[in-house]
Motif scaffolding. Sequence first.
Motif, PDB file in Angstrom:
ATOM      1  N   PRO A   1      62.526 -81.227  16.373  1.00  0.00           N
ATOM      2  CA  PRO A   1      62.680 -81.453  14.660  1.00  0.00           C
ATOM      3  C   PRO A   1      62.327 -82.535  14.610  1.00  0.00           C
ATOM      4  CG  PRO A   1      65.238 -79.895  16.482  1.00  0.00           C
ATOM      5  CD  PRO A   1      63.933 -81.016  16.923  1.00  0.00           C
ATOM      6  N   VAL A   2      61.717 -82.700  12.954  1.00  0.00           N
ATOM      7  CA  VAL A   2      61.652 -83.687  12.392  1.00  0.00           C
ATOM      8  C   VAL A   2      62.818 -85.483  12.059  1.00  0.00           C
ATOM      9  CG1 VAL A   2      61.838 -82.844  10.155  1.00  0.00           C
ATOM     10  CG2 VAL A   2      60.102 -85.220  10.502  1.00  0.00           C
ATOM     11  N   GLU A   3      64.267 -84.069  11.563  1.00  0.00           N
ATOM     12  CA  GLU A   3      65.752 -85.267  11.984  1.00  0.00           C
ATOM     13  C   GLU A   3      66.007 -85.108  12.850  1.00  0.00           C
ATOM     14  OE1 GLU A   3      65.909 -81.104   9.219  1.00  0.00           O
ATOM     15  OE2 GLU A   3      65.170 -82.324  11.361  1.00  0.00           O
ATOM     16  N   HIS A   4      65.852 -85.426  14.389  1.00  0.00           N
ATOM     17  CA  HIS A   4      66.105 -86.345  15.246  1.00  0.00           C
ATOM     18  C   HIS A   4      64.803 -87.430  15.690  1.00  0.00           C
ATOM     19  CE1 HIS A   4      67.814 -86.548  19.367  1.00  0.00           C
ATOM     20  NE2 HIS A   4      67.538 -86.147  19.211  1.00  0.00           N
ATOM     21  N   THR A   5      63.508 -86.553  15.292  1.00  0.00           N
ATOM     22  CA  THR A   5      62.281 -88.526  15.801  1.00  0.00           C
ATOM     23  C   THR A   5      62.539 -88.821  14.269  1.00  0.00           C
ATOM     24  OG1 THR A   5      60.550 -85.857  15.081  1.00  0.00           O
ATOM     25  CG2 THR A   5      61.762 -86.353  17.531  1.00  0.00           C
TER      26      THR A   5
ATOM     27  N   GLY B   1      61.573 -71.353  12.740  1.00  0.00           N
ATOM     28  CA  GLY B   1      62.181 -71.808  13.840  1.00  0.00           C
ATOM     29  C   GLY B   1      62.604 -72.485  14.513  1.00  0.00           C
ATOM     30  N   ILE B   2      62.304 -74.122  13.527  1.00  0.00           N
ATOM     31  CA  ILE B   2      62.910 -75.305  14.194  1.00  0.00           C
ATOM     32  C   ILE B   2      64.090 -75.746  13.257  1.00  0.00           C
ATOM     33  CG2 ILE B   2      62.683 -77.419  14.847  1.00  0.00           C
ATOM     34  CD1 ILE B   2      59.406 -76.685  16.057  1.00  0.00           C
ATOM     35  N   GLY B   3      65.074 -76.247  13.629  1.00  0.00           N
ATOM     36  CA  GLY B   3      65.944 -76.988  12.364  1.00  0.00           C
ATOM     37  C   GLY B   3      66.714 -75.802  11.910  1.00  0.00           C
TER      38      GLY B   3
ATOM     39  N   ARG C   1      74.394 -74.010  26.167  1.00  0.00           N
ATOM     40  CA  ARG C   1      75.078 -74.459  24.568  1.00  0.00           C
ATOM     41  C   ARG C   1      76.134 -74.722  25.200  1.00  0.00           C
ATOM     42  NH1 ARG C   1      72.169 -70.808  20.333  1.00  0.00           N
ATOM     43  NH2 ARG C   1      71.386 -68.922  22.244  1.00  0.00           N
ATOM     44  N   LEU C   2      76.965 -73.346  25.076  1.00  0.00           N
ATOM     45  CA  LEU C   2      78.230 -73.007  25.504  1.00  0.00           C
ATOM     46  C   LEU C   2      78.756 -74.823  26.659  1.00  0.00           C
ATOM     47  CD1 LEU C   2      78.590 -69.544  26.401  1.00  0.00           C
ATOM     48  CD2 LEU C   2      79.796 -70.642  24.161  1.00  0.00           C
ATOM     49  N   ALA C   3      78.350 -75.138  27.740  1.00  0.00           N
ATOM     50  CA  ALA C   3      78.192 -75.719  27.938  1.00  0.00           C
ATOM     51  C   ALA C   3      78.502 -77.317  27.721  1.00  0.00           C
ATOM     52  CB  ALA C   3      77.037 -76.443  29.767  1.00  0.00           C
ATOM     53  N   GLY C   4      77.579 -77.334  26.937  1.00  0.00           N
ATOM     54  CA  GLY C   4      76.992 -78.873  26.286  1.00  0.00           C
ATOM     55  C   GLY C   4      78.387 -78.860  25.444  1.00  0.00           C
ATOM     56  N   ALA C   5      78.672 -77.943  24.644  1.00  0.00           N
ATOM     57  CA  ALA C   5      79.550 -77.343  23.128  1.00  0.00           C
ATOM     58  C   ALA C   5      80.905 -77.773  23.840  1.00  0.00           C
ATOM     59  CB  ALA C   5      79.473 -76.634  22.593  1.00  0.00           C
ATOM     60  N   ILE C   6      81.526 -77.277  25.657  1.00  0.00           N
ATOM     61  CA  ILE C   6      82.864 -77.911  26.094  1.00  0.00           C
ATOM     62  C   ILE C   6      82.882 -78.651  26.904  1.00  0.00           C
ATOM     63  CG2 ILE C   6      84.118 -76.365  27.438  1.00  0.00           C
ATOM     64  CD1 ILE C   6      82.786 -73.077  26.960  1.00  0.00           C
ATOM     65  N   LEU C   7      81.355 -79.299  27.179  1.00  0.00           N
ATOM     66  CA  LEU C   7      81.371 -80.320  28.172  1.00  0.00           C
ATOM     67  C   LEU C   7      80.804 -81.409  27.971  1.00  0.00           C
ATOM     68  CD1 LEU C   7      80.674 -77.692  31.607  1.00  0.00           C
ATOM     69  CD2 LEU C   7      82.861 -78.751  31.134  1.00  0.00           C
ATOM     70  N   ARG C   8      80.176 -81.580  27.402  1.00  0.00           N
ATOM     71  CA  ARG C   8      79.618 -82.378  26.781  1.00  0.00           C
ATOM     72  C   ARG C   8      79.935 -82.965  25.077  1.00  0.00           C
ATOM     73  NH1 ARG C   8      73.674 -82.284  29.289  1.00  0.00           N
ATOM     74  NH2 ARG C   8      74.260 -81.985  31.574  1.00  0.00           N
ATOM     75  N   GLY C   9      80.053 -82.229  24.407  1.00  0.00           N
ATOM     76  CA  GLY C   9      80.888 -82.261  23.159  1.00  0.00           C
ATOM     77  C   GLY C   9      79.884 -82.270  22.420  1.00  0.00           C
ATOM     78  N   ARG C  10      79.494 -81.143  22.650  1.00  0.00           N
ATOM     79  CA  ARG C  10      77.914 -81.315  21.259  1.00  0.00           C
ATOM     80  C   ARG C  10      78.526 -81.014  19.830  1.00  0.00           C
ATOM     81  NH1 ARG C  10      75.191 -85.012  24.733  1.00  0.00           N
ATOM     82  NH2 ARG C  10      74.357 -84.233  25.930  1.00  0.00           N
ATOM     83  N   THR C  11      77.754 -81.085  19.483  1.00  0.00           N
ATOM     84  CA  THR C  11      77.898 -81.011  17.637  1.00  0.00           C
ATOM     85  C   THR C  11      77.257 -80.194  17.080  1.00  0.00           C
ATOM     86  OG1 THR C  11      76.861 -82.562  16.710  1.00  0.00           O
ATOM     87  CG2 THR C  11      79.220 -83.162  17.860  1.00  0.00           C
ATOM     88  N   ARG C  12      77.603 -79.613  15.930  1.00  0.00           N
ATOM     89  CA  ARG C  12      76.456 -79.010  15.010  1.00  0.00           C
ATOM     90  C   ARG C  12      74.685 -79.133  15.129  1.00  0.00           C
ATOM     91  NH1 ARG C  12      80.086 -77.584   9.715  1.00  0.00           N
ATOM     92  NH2 ARG C  12      80.057 -80.184  10.487  1.00  0.00           N
ATOM     93  N   GLU C  13      75.329 -80.435  14.292  1.00  0.00           N
ATOM     94  CA  GLU C  13      74.231 -80.959  14.190  1.00  0.00           C
ATOM     95  C   GLU C  13      72.910 -81.350  15.602  1.00  0.00           C
ATOM     96  OE1 GLU C  13      76.776 -82.395  13.561  1.00  0.00           O
ATOM     97  OE2 GLU C  13      77.087 -82.129  11.269  1.00  0.00           O
TER      98      GLU C  13
ATOM     99  N   ILE D   1      71.682 -78.130  15.979  1.00  0.00           N
ATOM    100  CA  ILE D   1      70.277 -77.902  14.912  1.00  0.00           C
ATOM    101  C   ILE D   1      69.534 -79.021  15.178  1.00  0.00           C
ATOM    102  CG2 ILE D   1      70.269 -76.668  12.406  1.00  0.00           C
ATOM    103  CD1 ILE D   1      72.605 -76.071  12.433  1.00  0.00           C
ATOM    104  N   VAL D   2      69.564 -79.758  15.203  1.00  0.00           N
ATOM    105  CA  VAL D   2      68.232 -80.506  14.840  1.00  0.00           C
ATOM    106  C   VAL D   2      68.042 -81.974  15.325  1.00  0.00           C
ATOM    107  CG1 VAL D   2      68.526 -80.582  12.197  1.00  0.00           C
ATOM    108  CG2 VAL D   2      69.809 -81.529  12.857  1.00  0.00           C
TER     109      VAL D   2
END
Length: 530
Positions: A279-283, A307-309, A402-414, A417-418
């Motif tokens: 995503p351009v928001e991340h780059t 399909g992105i962002g 995605r589940l592992a990232g959300a539960i174990l690594r604290g990944r957020t909505r941002e 998505i982006v």
Amino acid sequence: MASFWGSRKRNADAAESNEARDGEHQYGDPTERTRLLPSDNNQGPLSPDDPAVSPLNLLSVRVLRSIALCFLGGTFICWTILLVSIFVTPPLMHSRGSGFFAFAFTTLAMGYLALGLLFFAVPSKSIPIWGGILAFFLVVDMLLIVVVPRIRQEEGWVGIISVVWAIVVSIYQIIQNRAVATGKREEEERLTGREETRRSLREWLAVTVETVALVVMALAAILIMATLSIRIRDATLEPRGTRYSVHGESYQVHLACVGNRTAENADEPTILLEGGYGPVEHTLQPFMEDAYRSGIISRYCYFDRPGIGFSDNAPSPHSAGMTADALSEALALADETGPWVVVSAGIGSIYSRLFASRHLLEVSGIFMIDPLHEAYLNKVGSSSHGFVLWLRGVISPLGLDRLAGAILRGRTREDRIVGRSAYQSDKFIKAKLQENLVAVTMTAAEVQSARNVQMGETPLMVISSGREIQKSAEWGQRQEDLSHITNKLLSWDIVHDAPHEVWTVTAGRQLLEQRLREMVKASHAHRSQK
């Protein structure tokens, strides 16, 4: 002599009549069951291992099996259509999501039907339990899709029908298992005199395999439910900017513009960003936001490719030129007219070059950061890469990463998505698969056409990664070739010891800011000369 033989024949007929009456007294009137019995009705109860002891003696059971066969055939046809739709979208079947969830639900339904037919005559008490658990979580999945507007919009009618059909199949399999178990017990009692409670080793193996398979299916439905829950959470994140319906309103793309038009900056170009792999928001967008706040540029817009962002998936096949057209339509709907300086990085340069070739009068500058040369589209479109993307897409509804990232690594909505975890999204995977499918055909032809029609006097800047050139001399040669796509090269810089994302190092950021200032001035001068 004749009377003797006549009397003997009469006695034989009477004996046969008595035997028939005894058989009717023992078994009743001939039915679908008794027709399968041996002709000698005086032999007594059958052995439990006799092939005649089967629930298939019952018409109702045979009808259930025929219905299951018809269900399996119809489901296989739908499964095939959904598989093909990942690569070529049939009319009226496009969903704004990836389509992998509908494929997953149909796969579950087909697998359950095949499993039930494979072990049809071996009912088990564990099957209704795990089948009920599967049906329950499939109902929850359906409610999550139907109730949440954003998810319902992305999955469309295809996704809804797929999960509903999976529920119907699960309920039907429970009914079928109960009917077969009842028929088996009745036939055993009628033909052997008792219900058979023992199981052979083959039957135990069949029950074990069926139970394990159902447990796996139930776990899959639970994981899909968890993934849908994450998607619902992500749907609450509102984008900066607006989603615009394009391509006959079949899908939406996200476009955001930062900065207002004023009398002071009316003659300055608007920077139009195109992201690289992610995503351009991340780059590029964070770097451009800093440039905007520091006054280097007065205005910029950025766009999420389909399909992105925050953008929906487009119908398949979808080429880079189609993406450029979607951007053009979104800009028109947003009443954005330029002039534009297209700024891009990596593979995003393919898209920005196509946009520039289709807007010759509006584009007053091309600024590329370590761009991908079209000669490398064969790697983007390699069959092995495409197979890996397809495989990732098939298992993406389980959401393991995605589940592992959300539960174990604290990944957020941002993040999902982006951000740094955006590549895990099923929509992102579908977009990359679409990119792969047409890279060496449609997209390559579009880029070649763009070279032929690109306006020669458009100002051009190229900044390349020193590390990438050190890795491959060919990469450096291709960078030099891209510095000649117009006749007005302002500069080609190599930032030594800079990675592919040049702006992530201090030297790269400083050079980018300097060249961006120069590009804005050159763009203004270019417009003045027209």
